[in-house]
Design an enzyme around this catalytic site. Sequence first.
Site, PDB file in Angstrom:
ATOM      1  N   ASP A 244       0.824  -1.302  -0.148  1.00 14.20           N
ATOM      2  CA  ASP A 244       0.217   0.142  -0.150  1.00 14.20           C
ATOM      3  C   ASP A 244       0.780   1.285  -0.072  1.00 14.20           C
ATOM      4  OD1 ASP A 244      -2.120  -1.597   0.104  1.00 14.20           O
ATOM      5  OD2 ASP A 244      -2.843  -1.040   2.289  1.00 14.20           O
ATOM      6  N   ALA A 245       1.932   1.188   0.779  1.00 15.42           N
ATOM      7  CA  ALA A 245       2.702   2.496   0.670  1.00 15.42           C
ATOM      8  C   ALA A 245       3.350   2.698  -0.461  1.00 15.42           C
ATOM      9  CB  ALA A 245       3.750   2.277   1.928  1.00 15.42           C
TER      10      ALA A 245
ATOM     11  N   TYR B  46       2.201   2.068  -3.385  1.00 14.62           N
ATOM     12  CA  TYR B  46       0.971   2.594  -4.216  1.00 14.62           C
ATOM     13  C   TYR B  46       0.791   4.054  -3.839  1.00 14.62           C
ATOM     14  CZ  TYR B  46      -3.852   3.178  -6.098  1.00 14.62           C
ATOM     15  OH  TYR B  46      -4.886   3.685  -6.487  1.00 14.62           O
TER      16      TYR B  46
ATOM     17  N   GLU C  78     -24.289 -16.731 -16.362  1.00 14.61           N
ATOM     18  CA  GLU C  78     -23.673 -15.632 -15.445  1.00 14.61           C
ATOM     19  C   GLU C  78     -24.671 -15.390 -14.283  1.00 14.61           C
ATOM     20  OE1 GLU C  78     -23.684 -12.549 -18.197  1.00 14.61           O
ATOM     21  OE2 GLU C  78     -21.755 -12.970 -19.389  1.00 14.61           O
TER      22      GLU C  78
ATOM     23  N   LYS D  12     -26.982 -13.436 -11.965  1.00 14.40           N
ATOM     24  CA  LYS D  12     -27.745 -12.324 -12.556  1.00 14.40           C
ATOM     25  C   LYS D  12     -27.570 -11.149 -11.151  1.00 14.40           C
ATOM     26  CE  LYS D  12     -32.103 -10.634 -14.039  1.00 14.40           C
ATOM     27  NZ  LYS D  12     -32.371  -9.447 -13.312  1.00 14.40           N
TER      28      LYS D  12
ATOM     29  N   ASP E 110     -27.940  -8.152  -8.648  1.00 14.62           N
ATOM     30  CA  ASP E 110     -28.863  -7.457  -8.045  1.00 14.62           C
ATOM     31  C   ASP E 110     -28.330  -5.993  -7.978  1.00 14.62           C
ATOM     32  OD1 ASP E 110     -31.618  -6.865  -7.825  1.00 14.62           O
ATOM     33  OD2 ASP E 110     -31.860  -7.862  -5.995  1.00 14.62           O
TER      34      ASP E 110
ATOM     35  N   ARG F 176     -29.255   2.844 -17.332  1.00 15.53           N
ATOM     36  CA  ARG F 176     -30.165   2.456 -18.350  1.00 15.53           C
ATOM     37  C   ARG F 176     -31.392   2.992 -18.649  1.00 15.53           C
ATOM     38  NH1 ARG F 176     -34.807  -0.974 -18.860  1.00 15.53           N
ATOM     39  NH2 ARG F 176     -34.595  -2.813 -20.162  1.00 15.53           N
TER      40      ARG F 176
ATOM     41  N   GLU G  82     -23.176  -4.234 -14.424  1.00 13.68           N
ATOM     42  CA  GLU G  82     -23.995  -3.992 -13.387  1.00 13.68           C
ATOM     43  C   GLU G  82     -23.371  -3.308 -12.160  1.00 13.68           C
ATOM     44  OE1 GLU G  82     -27.280  -4.781 -14.153  1.00 13.68           O
ATOM     45  OE2 GLU G  82     -28.309  -5.134 -12.140  1.00 13.68           O
TER      46      GLU G  82
ATOM     47  N   TYR H 238     -20.828  -7.177 -18.258  1.00 12.08           N
ATOM     48  CA  TYR H 238     -21.607  -8.510 -18.844  1.00 12.08           C
ATOM     49  C   TYR H 238     -21.724  -8.502 -20.377  1.00 12.08           C
ATOM     50  CZ  TYR H 238     -25.883  -5.729 -17.736  1.00 12.08           C
ATOM     51  OH  TYR H 238     -26.907  -4.835 -17.590  1.00 12.08           O
TER      52      TYR H 238
ATOM     53  N   LYS I 200     -34.873 -16.879 -12.695  1.00 19.15           N
ATOM     54  CA  LYS I 200     -34.927 -16.211 -11.553  1.00 19.15           C
ATOM     55  C   LYS I 200     -35.252 -17.040 -10.413  1.00 19.15           C
ATOM     56  CE  LYS I 200     -36.067 -11.954 -11.581  1.00 19.15           C
ATOM     57  NZ  LYS I 200     -36.817 -11.079 -12.579  1.00 19.15           N
TER      58      LYS I 200
ATOM     59  N   CYS J  10     -54.412   3.599  22.025  1.00 17.06           N
ATOM     60  CA  CYS J  10     -53.169   4.053  21.466  1.00 17.06           C
ATOM     61  C   CYS J  10     -52.000   3.658  22.213  1.00 17.06           C
ATOM     62  CB  CYS J  10     -53.190   5.426  20.907  1.00 17.06           C
ATOM     63  SG  CYS J  10     -51.465   5.885  20.452  1.00 17.06           S
TER      64      CYS J  10
ATOM     65  N   CYS K  98     -50.170   7.314  23.387  1.00 15.79           N
ATOM     66  CA  CYS K  98     -51.126   8.128  24.200  1.00 15.79           C
ATOM     67  C   CYS K  98     -52.347   7.782  24.842  1.00 15.79           C
ATOM     68  CB  CYS K  98     -51.199   9.591  23.245  1.00 15.79           C
ATOM     69  SG  CYS K  98     -52.689   8.986  22.159  1.00 15.79           S
TER      70      CYS K  98
ATOM     71  N   CYS L  73     -54.914   6.379  15.458  1.00 16.76           N
ATOM     72  CA  CYS L  73     -55.056   6.871  16.883  1.00 16.76           C
ATOM     73  C   CYS L  73     -55.577   8.514  16.392  1.00 16.76           C
ATOM     74  CB  CYS L  73     -53.800   7.232  17.572  1.00 16.76           C
ATOM     75  SG  CYS L  73     -53.463   8.365  18.539  1.00 16.76           S
TER      76      CYS L  73
ATOM     77  N   CYS M 138     -50.812  13.272  19.923  1.00 18.17           N
ATOM     78  CA  CYS M 138     -50.110  12.063  20.358  1.00 18.17           C
ATOM     79  C   CYS M 138     -48.607  12.033  19.960  1.00 18.17           C
ATOM     80  CB  CYS M 138     -50.701  10.979  19.475  1.00 18.17           C
ATOM     81  SG  CYS M 138     -49.858   9.078  19.579  1.00 18.17           S
TER      82      CYS M 138
HETATM   83  S1  IVH Z   1     -27.660  -9.181 -19.878  1.00 17.56           S
HETATM   84  C1  IVH Z   1     -29.976  -8.653 -23.409  1.00 17.56           C
HETATM   85  N1  IVH Z   1     -26.175 -10.322 -17.887  1.00 17.56           N
HETATM   86  O1  IVH Z   1     -30.717  -8.023 -15.527  1.00 17.56           O
HETATM   87  C2  IVH Z   1     -29.212  -8.856 -22.234  1.00 17.56           C
HETATM   88  N2  IVH Z   1     -27.971  -8.533 -17.393  1.00 17.56           N
HETATM   89  O2  IVH Z   1     -33.612  -8.028 -16.653  1.00 17.56           O
HETATM   90  C3  IVH Z   1     -29.362  -7.853 -21.281  1.00 17.56           C
HETATM   91  N3  IVH Z   1     -28.341  -8.123 -15.177  1.00 17.56           N
HETATM   92  O3  IVH Z   1     -31.189  -4.894 -17.076  1.00 17.56           O
HETATM   93  C4  IVH Z   1     -28.760  -8.047 -20.110  1.00 17.56           C
HETATM   94  N4  IVH Z   1     -26.660  -9.261 -14.253  1.00 17.56           N
HETATM   95  O4  IVH Z   1     -29.458  -4.838 -15.324  1.00 17.56           O
HETATM   96  C5  IVH Z   1     -27.294  -9.341 -18.256  1.00 17.56           C
HETATM   97  N5  IVH Z   1     -25.135 -11.166 -16.258  1.00 17.56           N
HETATM   98  C6  IVH Z   1     -25.835 -10.299 -16.497  1.00 17.56           C
HETATM   99  C7  IVH Z   1     -26.753  -9.534 -15.582  1.00 17.56           C
HETATM  100  C8  IVH Z   1     -27.930  -8.767 -16.000  1.00 17.56           C
HETATM  101  C9  IVH Z   1     -27.732  -8.632 -14.100  1.00 17.56           C
HETATM  102  C10 IVH Z   1     -29.294  -7.380 -15.103  1.00 17.56           C
HETATM  103  C11 IVH Z   1     -29.424  -6.088 -16.223  1.00 17.56           C
HETATM  104  C12 IVH Z   1     -30.561  -6.083 -16.965  1.00 17.56           C
HETATM  105  C13 IVH Z   1     -31.572  -7.045 -16.065  1.00 17.56           C
HETATM  106  C14 IVH Z   1     -32.037  -7.749 -17.104  1.00 17.56           C
END
Ligand code: IVH
Length: 675
Positions: free
Chosen positions: A38-39, A41, A118, A120, A122, A141, A177, A229, A317, A411, A414, A429, A434
Amino acid sequence: MTTDRALYAARERVEQLRAEIAHHDYRYYALDAPEIADATYDQLMQELRRLEEEHPELIAPDSPTQRVGGQPVAAFGVVEHRVPLLSLGNAFSPDDLRAWHRRISALAERDSFAMVCEPKIDGLAVALVYERGKLARGATRGDGRHGEDVTANLRTVRTIPLSVPAADVPPFEVRGEVYLSEKAFEQINNERAEAGQPLFANPRNCAAGSLRQLDPKVTASRPLDIWVYGIGWSDGVLPPGHWEAMQWLQELGFRVNPESARLHTLDAVIERCLAWEEERERLPYDIDGVVVKVDDFALQDRMGAVGREPRWAIAYKFPPKQAHTKLRSIEVNVGRTGSLNPFAMLEPVRVGGTTVKMATLHNEDDIRRKDIRVGDTVIVQRAGDVIPQVVGPVLSLRTGAELPFTMPPRCPSCDAAVVRPPGEAMSYCPNQACPAQRFRLLTHFSSKGAMDIDGVGEALCAALLAAGMVEDAADLYALTKEQLLTLERMGERSAQNVLSAIAASKERPLERVLFALGIRHVGSEVAALLAFHFGSMAAVVRADEEELSAVPGIGPVIARSVREYLGEPRDRLVVEKLGAAGVRLSGGQPARREGSLAGKTFVLTGSMAAYTRGRATALIEGLGGSVGASVTKKTDYLVAGEAPGSKLERARELGVAVLDEEAFRAFLGEHGDVS
Ligand code: IVH
């Protein structure tokens, strides 16, 4: 004076340092495998900073010194995506995956092709454009076609390369993402809890809130991360398939998820999906499914898209995260409108990566309908969104000792006798004095979506009420520094900050003020409709029930509630005091581009959680758009909620753009800022 030669030498060194630092950033942040201490860097950074100070003309947006975030902006610009960002169709079971595979095999005229699986993530999707090897623009997006320009904020994300090693690479767009790890999310929320600020519901909201900050310094303070992705478009030659394209991106320094796998059979794909469903807790970030993509780009092209969903990819999903635990007791808290909100106190249980101790129970009827009793073993669920819910009891585990719930007659704060208006599911209430109501009302007034008064969080509100310095929200504007200084842990500087924040809130647009008042049934959307329609508080005060309910999106219940509020001398006084204190009670609406949907036609189908049909119609019409009954070639957008009907099929046949609830919300946000 700097000689040309000195400047030249400095430039050379600066470029060398930037390349070296970019390399070490990648090793450290993306690969988690630093090569230097780190130092060492820090020394490189210091040298770079010094050279940039000596030669400010060498400062460039892609310099790692700029990751700290630049100047705040008033609003984000709009970016038109050169190639729209598509959404994904969903699969909820192995059978759905098989059906998808059958459909695309028919289109491909073969049933054997490689697929990439891959996680997905969130988080929220972003598109990053690189020109001359440098990050030129980054956008959200949005509705898929137009996003927000959040370049300055994305530059602060350590794992987004500001430049790639090949400067001569033709322009291209990377998609990925942006997300926060569970750990980072928890840390941010802990800090917010200490500061009395409202908490983020989950890592995704926190990431979105962090990225959509007008002040990039705030974004810089949040450890956002990215998994890329895909490639949106490229002016150069691309590898033949997704897998190789990802490898290429990785070589350029982008963070590609190492969990991804290229598989050759559907069975292997299904196995991978099920395995991740089991293992999802192992990952230090939230995933809500698996994205399966056909690898070969030529095949992808052949399969094409239906509406805004490509046929060559699908999202498997995961079911919502659930767990069993004991319901210890049902408590009731008092909301800002006096509503009595029952909630469950649970034996702590892990659900989807976090420990849940409390869950909402909505209202008395809901508890009765689900037959939830104190002492039950219950199923707790954390869906994609926020607050955990009690799904219902596990009847087979009943012992007979469980106790049904009844709403307390008085309540809990109060002791006033509780009332339940006919036709309503909530009990209230009725006592305006209150203490619990006052507290909630005050914290609501200053909260982020309302008057957004920084520093006036729960702790300060409680202290102000306890000290008798305020009785209602309008009293905030009469506070003096001397008063504040008598409060515990309040120094000169924080007192001044609080006063400045209160003064700044006087300029909030009318819709915020209307929302902040805490009128029953007036959420932020209704407040926006009222502000938009009436233009001033005086006009709202003058309007009778009939005029109020004539506003599109406002029904008789809301109209009555607004009238009742304004008819109550005590509440009316708050409004008057706000005006007298100099709070702006007219105009000042956010940059709503009126008529920005002029000429656009929408059709609505299915149900949405946050918008009734009337409200959605009003919001669209308020922005100049129109709402039709059936999907035709002339329809611009189909807004499809849950359980959409045949209109969705029709829209797909005709290639009409489809917005789900999330996309619709984002869309309104971009076109009118009213959602
Ligand atoms: S591909 C046509 N790959 O999921 C392909 N999306 O419901 C479009 N997301 O808007 C996206 N991980 O925000 C892709 N490995 C991944 C993803 C991914 C998360 C999200 C992305 C997209 C939404 C689609």
